[in-house]
Design a protein around this motif. Structure first.
Motif, mmCIF file in Angstrom:
data_model
loop_
_atom_site.group_PDB
_atom_site.id
_atom_site.type_symbol
_atom_site.label_atom_id
_atom_site.label_comp_id
_atom_site.label_asym_id
_atom_site.label_seq_id
_atom_site.Cartn_x
_atom_site.Cartn_y
_atom_site.Cartn_z
ATOM 1 N N THR A 181 131.107 -34.225 0.518
ATOM 2 C CA THR A 181 131.692 -33.217 -0.340
ATOM 3 C C THR A 181 131.483 -33.645 -1.793
ATOM 4 O O THR A 181 131.881 -34.681 -2.348
ATOM 5 N N LEU A 182 130.724 -32.693 -2.445
ATOM 6 C CA LEU A 182 130.379 -33.096 -3.923
ATOM 7 C C LEU A 182 131.424 -33.181 -4.959
ATOM 8 O O LEU A 182 132.160 -31.991 -4.352
ATOM 9 N N SER A 183 131.570 -33.611 -5.869
ATOM 10 C CA SER A 183 132.713 -33.182 -6.807
ATOM 11 C C SER A 183 132.747 -32.033 -7.577
ATOM 12 O O SER A 183 133.702 -31.576 -8.039
ATOM 13 N N GLU A 184 131.390 -31.635 -7.753
ATOM 14 C CA GLU A 184 131.428 -30.129 -8.213
ATOM 15 C C GLU A 184 130.498 -29.313 -7.587
ATOM 16 O O GLU A 184 129.543 -29.760 -6.761
ATOM 17 N N ASP A 185 130.609 -28.058 -7.886
ATOM 18 C CA ASP A 185 129.753 -26.977 -6.967
ATOM 19 C C ASP A 185 128.111 -27.144 -7.414
ATOM 20 O O ASP A 185 127.980 -27.071 -8.761
ATOM 21 N N SER A 186 127.354 -27.008 -6.446
ATOM 22 C CA SER A 186 126.012 -27.252 -6.910
ATOM 23 C C SER A 186 125.345 -26.014 -7.194
ATOM 24 O O SER A 186 124.341 -26.145 -7.942
ATOM 25 N N GLY A 187 125.961 -24.805 -6.916
ATOM 26 C CA GLY A 187 125.417 -23.453 -7.421
ATOM 27 C C GLY A 187 124.471 -23.345 -6.448
ATOM 28 O O GLY A 187 123.889 -22.104 -6.746
ATOM 29 N N LYS A 188 124.220 -23.694 -5.427
ATOM 30 C CA LYS A 188 123.472 -23.295 -4.265
ATOM 31 C C LYS A 188 124.168 -22.881 -3.014
ATOM 32 O O LYS A 188 125.046 -23.373 -2.906
ATOM 33 N N SER A 189 123.185 -21.818 -2.363
ATOM 34 C CA SER A 189 124.025 -21.435 -1.352
ATOM 35 C C SER A 189 123.174 -21.741 0.056
ATOM 36 O O SER A 189 121.977 -21.029 -0.129
ATOM 37 N N ASN A 190 123.505 -22.538 0.843
ATOM 38 C CA ASN A 190 122.879 -22.531 2.170
ATOM 39 C C ASN A 190 121.250 -22.986 1.860
ATOM 40 O O ASN A 190 120.462 -22.455 2.537
ATOM 41 N N LEU A 191 120.977 -23.805 0.843
ATOM 42 C CA LEU A 191 119.613 -24.253 0.392
ATOM 43 C C LEU A 191 119.144 -25.427 1.501
ATOM 44 O O LEU A 191 119.813 -26.278 1.773
ATOM 45 N N ARG A 192 118.028 -25.078 2.101
ATOM 46 C CA ARG A 192 117.636 -26.095 3.356
ATOM 47 C C ARG A 192 116.185 -26.499 3.025
ATOM 48 O O ARG A 192 115.290 -25.694 2.772
ATOM 49 N N LEU A 193 116.064 -27.797 2.954
ATOM 50 C CA LEU A 193 114.689 -28.501 2.713
ATOM 51 C C LEU A 193 114.350 -29.475 3.705
ATOM 52 O O LEU A 193 115.376 -30.407 4.106
ATOM 53 N N ILE A 194 113.203 -29.775 4.268
ATOM 54 C CA ILE A 194 113.086 -30.786 5.188
ATOM 55 C C ILE A 194 112.038 -31.747 4.351
ATOM 56 O O ILE A 194 110.710 -31.375 4.342
ATOM 57 N N VAL A 195 112.403 -32.663 4.186
ATOM 58 C CA VAL A 195 111.934 -33.832 3.620
ATOM 59 C C VAL A 195 111.121 -34.786 4.424
ATOM 60 O O VAL A 195 111.928 -35.354 5.135
ATOM 61 N N PRO A 196 109.872 -35.152 4.382
ATOM 62 C CA PRO A 196 109.548 -36.225 5.317
ATOM 63 C C PRO A 196 110.149 -37.600 4.951
ATOM 64 O O PRO A 196 110.579 -37.821 3.846
ATOM 65 N N ALA A 197 110.675 -38.283 6.063
ATOM 66 C CA ALA A 197 111.634 -39.429 6.051
ATOM 67 C C ALA A 197 110.967 -40.618 5.062
ATOM 68 O O ALA A 197 111.692 -41.037 4.331
ATOM 69 N N ARG A 198 109.497 -40.711 5.044
ATOM 70 C CA ARG A 198 108.980 -41.632 4.125
ATOM 71 C C ARG A 198 109.327 -41.576 2.901
ATOM 72 O O ARG A 198 109.625 -42.240 1.956
ATOM 73 N N GLY A 199 109.262 -40.081 2.507
ATOM 74 C CA GLY A 199 109.579 -39.881 1.173
ATOM 75 C C GLY A 199 110.891 -40.397 0.665
ATOM 76 O O GLY A 199 111.161 -40.865 -0.397
ATOM 77 N N LEU A 200 111.843 -40.032 1.464
ATOM 78 C CA LEU A 200 113.416 -40.574 1.180
ATOM 79 C C LEU A 200 113.422 -42.060 1.194
ATOM 80 O O LEU A 200 114.267 -42.478 0.284
ATOM 81 N N HIS A 201 112.636 -42.620 2.060
ATOM 82 C CA HIS A 201 112.745 -44.133 1.925
ATOM 83 C C HIS A 201 112.374 -44.606 0.573
ATOM 84 O O HIS A 201 112.984 -45.363 0.197
ATOM 85 N N GLU A 202 111.134 -43.886 0.171
ATOM 86 C CA GLU A 202 110.875 -44.475 -1.248
ATOM 87 C C GLU A 202 111.769 -44.108 -2.289
ATOM 88 O O GLU A 202 111.854 -44.561 -3.240
ATOM 89 N N LEU A 234 109.517 -38.572 -8.280
ATOM 90 C CA LEU A 234 108.920 -38.782 -6.976
ATOM 91 C C LEU A 234 108.496 -37.347 -6.549
ATOM 92 O O LEU A 234 109.613 -36.488 -6.578
ATOM 93 N N THR A 235 107.435 -36.966 -6.012
ATOM 94 C CA THR A 235 107.031 -35.731 -5.569
ATOM 95 C C THR A 235 106.727 -36.147 -4.328
ATOM 96 O O THR A 235 105.788 -36.580 -3.775
ATOM 97 N N SER A 236 107.270 -35.010 -3.185
ATOM 98 C CA SER A 236 107.064 -35.110 -1.768
ATOM 99 C C SER A 236 106.617 -33.754 -1.402
ATOM 100 O O SER A 236 107.416 -32.760 -1.747
ATOM 101 N N ARG A 237 105.816 -33.693 -0.453
ATOM 102 C CA ARG A 237 105.397 -32.223 0.156
ATOM 103 C C ARG A 237 106.721 -32.100 0.835
ATOM 104 O O ARG A 237 107.322 -32.994 1.433
#
Length: 372
Positions: A181-202, A234-237
């Motif tokens: 639960t974020l402390s503040e509203d993100s301003g986004k509604s059901n935003l969905r991104l699929i990020v390669p796991a390796r990108g998140l490890h970096e 960091l830029t990830s496809r």
């Protein structure tokens, strides 16, 4: 090109950049890191065509320019020299790096051959607190698939919906979900991104020493996401496709809950795994309410067997179930909670491990049982 800087400023950035490099690059220049003077300093960049990193390093620039040099060799050399002022100069087709008592010359490739990441189209942005990403990435990314036959499950689903932030990954054998639960509203509604796991490890590596009150700026379009923290980006496809409806896999009710000390349970699993190496890493867990114990057993006909008993608080009738030892150990290694709960129904239904992750977050780790 000629500039000088402190080793302590350049070294951590070069180390990060070298981690991006592919083990099997398709082009020689992809083995290299780009050093380019910029804004009174130096921009350090690397890419493997799917993941790119760039970071600004403060430096005294004497001559403008840029060149690419072997990333891993440069990283190893700079990491090994004393913490002092160093000078880097492109001269006679080589990059010369000198310190008080050290010097080296690196072969180079022209910076014009270095690929630039594609520009974002109609990018959108959102700010995410550093701890929300850094403290939860490893807990979820471990469940992403390594087999690229189904690319979409090699990624981590990131969902941002108002104050709700969710990370999820599933490889067909296990599933990890972290809700915050974020402390503040993100301003986004059901935003969905699929990020390669390796990108998140970096990204986790990049944020390792980041400030607790800092934010990561996440920019994205339909093809890629850019994570920016201070002077590093960091830029990830992004992965295309429909992420599996993993919610239906998570059991809603449990017959028994077994609560144990995490450290003791982790050691017991590692010990049982020794005897499970030649039997597909299968370990058997049995919860006994009368004895107040969780018993672990593994055996191999050619080697022998072992039995381990762990003190446990058990509600419900208990029962037995078999898991892959590595899947259990992986989860126990990335959580720091004092206790974890194993929730089970029967030997053929998924088991769920839940640590005490504190207020404001909820972590669920589902493991499919092994039928024996």
């Amino acid at each position: 090109m000629k500039f000088s800087c402190l080793k302590s400023n350049l070294n951590p950035i070069v180390q990060l950049a070298s981690k991006i490099i592919s083990t099997r690059p398709t082009l020689p220049v992809l083995n290299n890191v780009l050093l380019k003077t910029d804004r009174g300093g130096v921009l350090v960049s690397s890419t493997n065509l799917e993941l790119s990193m760039s970071a600004f390093v403060g430096a005294k620039v004497e001559t403008e320019g840029g060149i690419t040099v072997p990333a891993k060799l440069l990283a190893e050399f700079i990491n090994s020299i004393p913490d002092e002022k160093i000078s880097l100069e492109f001269k006679d087709s080589r990059l010369e790096v000198t310190g008080a008592n050290y010097s080296a010359a690196f072969n180079t490739i022209d910076m014009d051959e270095f690929p630039e990441p594609p520009a974002m189209k109609g990018e959108d942005k959102v700010l995410i607190p550093v701890p929300v990403l850094r403290d939860n990435i490893l807990q979820v990314a471990l469940a992403a698939a390594a087999d690229e036959s189904r690319p979409v499950i090699t990624g981590v689903l990131m969902v941002i919906d108002g104050k709700k932030f969710t990370l999820a990954a599933a490889d067909g054998y296990r599933l990890a979900e972290q809700k915050v639960t974020l402390s503040e509203d993100s301003g986004k509604s059901n935003l969905r991104l699929i990020v390669p796991a390796r990108g998140l490890h970096e990204l986790h590596r990049l944020l390792f020493d980041a400030g607790e009150k800092d934010f990561v700026e996440v920019s994205f379009d339909e093809n890629q996401a850019l994570f920016k923290y201070k002077d590093i980006q960091l830029t990830s496809r992004l992965l295309a496709g429909q992420f599996p409806d993993y919610q239906q896999i998570i059991p809603k009710k449990f017959a028994s809950t077994v609560t144990v000390e995490r450290a003791e349970f982790s050691q017991a699993v590692k010990t049982a795994a020794i005897f499970a190496k030649d039997s597909a890493s299968v370990i058997f867990l049995s919860a006994d309410p009368a004895k107040k114990t969780l018993e672990l057993k593994a055996s191999t006909s050619q080697v022998g067997e072992n039995n381990i008993s762990v003190a446990a608080e058990i509600t419900g009738p208990g029962g037995s179930i078999a898991f892959n030892a590595r899947y259990v150990s992986d989860m126990l290694a990335v959580t720091t909670s004092a206790k974890v709960s194993l929730n089970i129904n029967d030997a053929l239904s998924p088991g769920v491990l839940i640590p005490d992750t504190g207020a404001g977050s909820l972590y669920t780790y589902v493991i499919m049982p092994i039928r024996t």
